[in-house]
Design an enzyme around this catalytic site. Sequence first.
Site, PDB file in Angstrom:
ATOM      1  N   LEU A  84       4.927  36.241  -5.050  1.00  0.00           N
ATOM      2  CA  LEU A  84       5.169  37.407  -5.891  1.00  0.00           C
ATOM      3  C   LEU A  84       4.026  37.585  -6.875  1.00  0.00           C
ATOM      4  O   LEU A  84       3.471  36.609  -7.390  1.00  0.00           O
ATOM      5  CB  LEU A  84       6.479  37.249  -6.684  1.00  0.00           C
ATOM      6  CG  LEU A  84       7.788  37.238  -5.894  1.00  0.00           C
ATOM      7  CD1 LEU A  84       8.942  36.854  -6.815  1.00  0.00           C
ATOM      8  CD2 LEU A  84       8.043  38.591  -5.266  1.00  0.00           C
ATOM      9  N   LYS A 117      14.567  33.650 -11.856  1.00  0.00           N
ATOM     10  CA  LYS A 117      13.559  32.958 -11.040  1.00  0.00           C
ATOM     11  C   LYS A 117      13.703  31.454 -11.283  1.00  0.00           C
ATOM     12  O   LYS A 117      13.087  30.900 -12.195  1.00  0.00           O
ATOM     13  CB  LYS A 117      12.155  33.445 -11.395  1.00  0.00           C
ATOM     14  CG  LYS A 117      11.066  32.928 -10.459  1.00  0.00           C
ATOM     15  CD  LYS A 117       9.719  33.538 -10.822  1.00  0.00           C
ATOM     16  CE  LYS A 117       8.637  33.103  -9.842  1.00  0.00           C
ATOM     17  NZ  LYS A 117       8.399  31.649  -9.891  1.00  0.00           N
ATOM     18  N   ARG A 138       8.660  26.396   2.289  1.00  0.00           N
ATOM     19  CA  ARG A 138       7.781  27.561   2.390  1.00  0.00           C
ATOM     20  C   ARG A 138       6.375  27.166   2.835  1.00  0.00           C
ATOM     21  O   ARG A 138       5.728  27.894   3.592  1.00  0.00           O
ATOM     22  CB  ARG A 138       7.701  28.291   1.049  1.00  0.00           C
ATOM     23  CG  ARG A 138       6.839  29.550   1.124  1.00  0.00           C
ATOM     24  CD  ARG A 138       6.875  30.344  -0.160  1.00  0.00           C
ATOM     25  NE  ARG A 138       6.276  29.611  -1.268  1.00  0.00           N
ATOM     26  CZ  ARG A 138       6.199  30.069  -2.508  1.00  0.00           C
ATOM     27  NH1 ARG A 138       6.738  31.232  -2.799  1.00  0.00           N
ATOM     28  NH2 ARG A 138       5.633  29.365  -3.456  1.00  0.00           N
ATOM     29  N   LYS A 302      13.366  43.398  -8.136  1.00  0.00           N
ATOM     30  CA  LYS A 302      13.125  43.889  -6.779  1.00  0.00           C
ATOM     31  C   LYS A 302      13.620  45.328  -6.648  1.00  0.00           C
ATOM     32  O   LYS A 302      14.636  45.694  -7.241  1.00  0.00           O
ATOM     33  CB  LYS A 302      13.864  43.026  -5.750  1.00  0.00           C
ATOM     34  CG  LYS A 302      13.482  41.562  -5.762  1.00  0.00           C
ATOM     35  CD  LYS A 302      14.342  40.754  -4.796  1.00  0.00           C
ATOM     36  CE  LYS A 302      14.018  39.269  -4.859  1.00  0.00           C
ATOM     37  NZ  LYS A 302      14.905  38.470  -3.973  1.00  0.00           N
ATOM     38  N   LYS A 326       7.209  36.733 -15.822  1.00  0.00           N
ATOM     39  CA  LYS A 326       7.105  35.333 -16.229  1.00  0.00           C
ATOM     40  C   LYS A 326       7.371  35.194 -17.720  1.00  0.00           C
ATOM     41  O   LYS A 326       6.867  35.959 -18.534  1.00  0.00           O
ATOM     42  CB  LYS A 326       5.716  34.779 -15.890  1.00  0.00           C
ATOM     43  CG  LYS A 326       5.383  34.784 -14.402  1.00  0.00           C
ATOM     44  CD  LYS A 326       6.243  33.810 -13.623  1.00  0.00           C
ATOM     45  CE  LYS A 326       5.859  32.369 -13.845  1.00  0.00           C
ATOM     46  NZ  LYS A 326       4.576  31.985 -13.226  1.00  0.00           N
ATOM     47  N   CYS A 420       6.086  -8.254 -25.921  1.00  0.00           N
ATOM     48  CA  CYS A 420       7.083  -7.302 -26.417  1.00  0.00           C
ATOM     49  C   CYS A 420       6.795  -6.962 -27.869  1.00  0.00           C
ATOM     50  O   CYS A 420       6.630  -7.867 -28.696  1.00  0.00           O
ATOM     51  CB  CYS A 420       8.479  -7.902 -26.274  1.00  0.00           C
ATOM     52  SG  CYS A 420       9.792  -6.893 -27.006  1.00  0.00           S
ATOM     53  N   CYS A 423       9.788  -8.578 -30.147  1.00  0.00           N
ATOM     54  CA  CYS A 423      10.061 -10.017 -30.293  1.00  0.00           C
ATOM     55  C   CYS A 423       8.888 -10.906 -29.912  1.00  0.00           C
ATOM     56  O   CYS A 423       8.964 -12.131 -30.098  1.00  0.00           O
ATOM     57  CB  CYS A 423      11.289 -10.410 -29.484  1.00  0.00           C
ATOM     58  SG  CYS A 423      11.052 -10.291 -27.683  1.00  0.00           S
ATOM     59  N   CYS A 438      10.707  -6.860 -20.988  1.00  0.00           N
ATOM     60  CA  CYS A 438      10.815  -8.017 -21.874  1.00  0.00           C
ATOM     61  C   CYS A 438      11.960  -8.875 -21.354  1.00  0.00           C
ATOM     62  O   CYS A 438      13.105  -8.412 -21.310  1.00  0.00           O
ATOM     63  CB  CYS A 438      11.088  -7.581 -23.308  1.00  0.00           C
ATOM     64  SG  CYS A 438      11.559  -8.952 -24.399  1.00  0.00           S
ATOM     65  N   CYS A 444      15.981 -10.492 -28.202  1.00  0.00           N
ATOM     66  CA  CYS A 444      15.113  -9.365 -28.573  1.00  0.00           C
ATOM     67  C   CYS A 444      15.900  -8.332 -29.381  1.00  0.00           C
ATOM     68  O   CYS A 444      16.875  -7.753 -28.879  1.00  0.00           O
ATOM     69  CB  CYS A 444      14.538  -8.717 -27.319  1.00  0.00           C
ATOM     70  SG  CYS A 444      13.506  -7.273 -27.657  1.00  0.00           S
TER      71      CYS A 444
END
Length: 718
Positions: A84, A117, A138, A302, A326, A420, A423, A438, A444
């Site tokens: 389009l 759309k 498509r 359309k 758009k 980590c 920790c 970790c 932790c």
Amino acid sequence: MTSNDPVRRAETLREQIRYHNYRYYVLDEPVISDAEYDALMRELRELEAAHPELVTPDSPTQRVGAPPSEQFAKVQHVVPMLSLANAFDEAGMRAWYDRTLRLLGSDAQVAFVVEPKIDGLAVTLIYRNGVLVRGATRGDGEIGEDVTANLRTISSIPLRLGSFANDDSAPTNPTAVPPLLEVRGEVYMRIADFMRLNEQLAVAGEKVAANPRNAAAGSLRQKDPAVTSRRPLRFFAYGVGQVEGVALQTQWETLHFLRALGFPVNRDARRFERFEEALAYCREWMTRRDELEYEVDGVVVKIDSFAQQAELGVVGRDPRWAIAFKFPAREAVSRLLDIVVNVGRTGVITPNAVIEPVNIGGVTVRNASLHNADYIAERDIRIGDYVIVKRAGDVIPHIVGPVVARRDGSERVWQMPATCPACGTPLERAEGEVAYRCPNFGICPAQITRRIEHFVSRSAMDIAGIGEKQVQLFVERGWVQDVADLYTLTPEHFHGIEGYGPKRIANLLNAIAESKDRPLHRLIVGLGIRYVGEVVAQILADHFGSLDALAAASADEIDDLEGIGPAIAASVAEYFARPESKALIAKLKRVGVRTEAKGPAVAPKGDALAGKTFVITGTLPSMSREEAGALIVAHGGRVSGSVSKKTDYLVVGSEPGGTKVAKAQELGIPTLDEAGLLALIGANDRSAPAASNNNQNAASATSRGTMAEVQQLGLNLE
């Protein structure tokens, strides 16, 4: 730098567009924003319009998309799947309308159909004598990819066409299924489903998708249809290609015709007699886009009449009779200031971008997702880069990629930390996974915080009044070290804390106390075991009946259950084998949390289905799948989510999952419709009845009493 030579500039633009088409259509991994791509196309169009001698047959302005992947068989579209032209403002829309009137004549009576759309993947479905025989993407508009097996797994795509003649706007004879019908539509994923899927992929250490469109495209193009069948894909029909046996006159008639045959058609489509009305509806959509459950990047307008469409024709790659309005891009360019890592409840380390504040769609964005270390490396994203930031709906903003042309040499390559951040434990990465973790599960502090947040969440123990801030308070003050500690909180803990008055404290502690009696599967979800969500937790709770029994089970025993695979079984067994998990279960018991399944709310109605395992697929006429499952359980049977050699019956409704039906046929498993299921219950007979085409009259004779039982179970059949 832009060349002043139009020949060289046109060649450069074509190469750039082809490359970005390949990234978008074939790899599903775009590296520029939609707005930047549209700018390249506009420049090439304008250049070719000014220099017609530069137009070549293979120019991107004369084709649609990119060559298909070699992964699937190629399919030649008999009727090309056109793209389009785009309009980016009302001036562009009015220019399109003016051109249309000039071609049709100023006195032409023109009606318009406006449709959302949807940002998904365009596909075509071919039906012969009402049966789906082929489905394809498509591709480049001329040649697509054969993804029939994967499309069959999408429950919203009918495998056999029916007739829903109550649609008054359908053609005069909607019961006549055309001998040949080609349906065009969009495969997409809802935003909420996308977010859940990404959470599951992240927990599993797999690559996450950048957005719902990429998730839908990647899911549809899986080599294994079984993988596609587990992805929450949906379909909307919006048009036709080849048609035999019915003469459709308008787009509006076509939408109703498709709906009458059983295809999902977007109900937000509208028909207008005047252009200004259509344009006003486009404006309305721009304000509604954040309210939708799926992503849209515009609306399509359309010309309604097919006769007028034929008169207008096609120019290059675009039909003159349609245009895409758009929406403004939900993307922006910002500077990547830093990359910080977060620690999840299972120890997964996730990198996140800190960016210069930028406004995207009316929201100021300061942070964005980077998914994982591989995502950063594959796109060569560096600290200091100008990056494309995308935000869509409620999806967390994420970094699309860097703007390489704006680099000045000061950018720094980022490396995943070795330890980590919470920790200091060295990070680990399992073979074949993208996630770093970790391993310091029990200590932790970041993992503790995330686990408690998960435990109190709506899908788990659903404790009202506790969110991220409250959990942070509990952990920072040392009140809570694990989820069981929530149940040891007292009013004294909150003494002197700003914002916590007597009423709020009482409500909070009451909500915590009430959660002690949640169903077992909610508690299992709350434990945060890797790979275990609501469905798996329900299977485990139904089979084992208590945390003690589940904890004592081996991985092999768990793997034997319907709907449980080896990865899940190993994860569950590993969790309960940890000393800290055993200690947590003991602690939950001490504070009074129910760790056993509750007794049935309603006494079983009988044992007609005792020992039988059922799988349900498709839409049943008078009850949901959940209601049918409850009815089966009430009569002694059990329900599984997947077909295997242990399945006794497959209950099939309309638009069933193709994989389940095919698997049942392969294993020789009898199938029942709803009437057959009710007859099986009403006859109180454990032997298998004739499959699929049970006598409807015999079924109806026994179904009244059974349906009364459903009502007694408190199930709503409206």
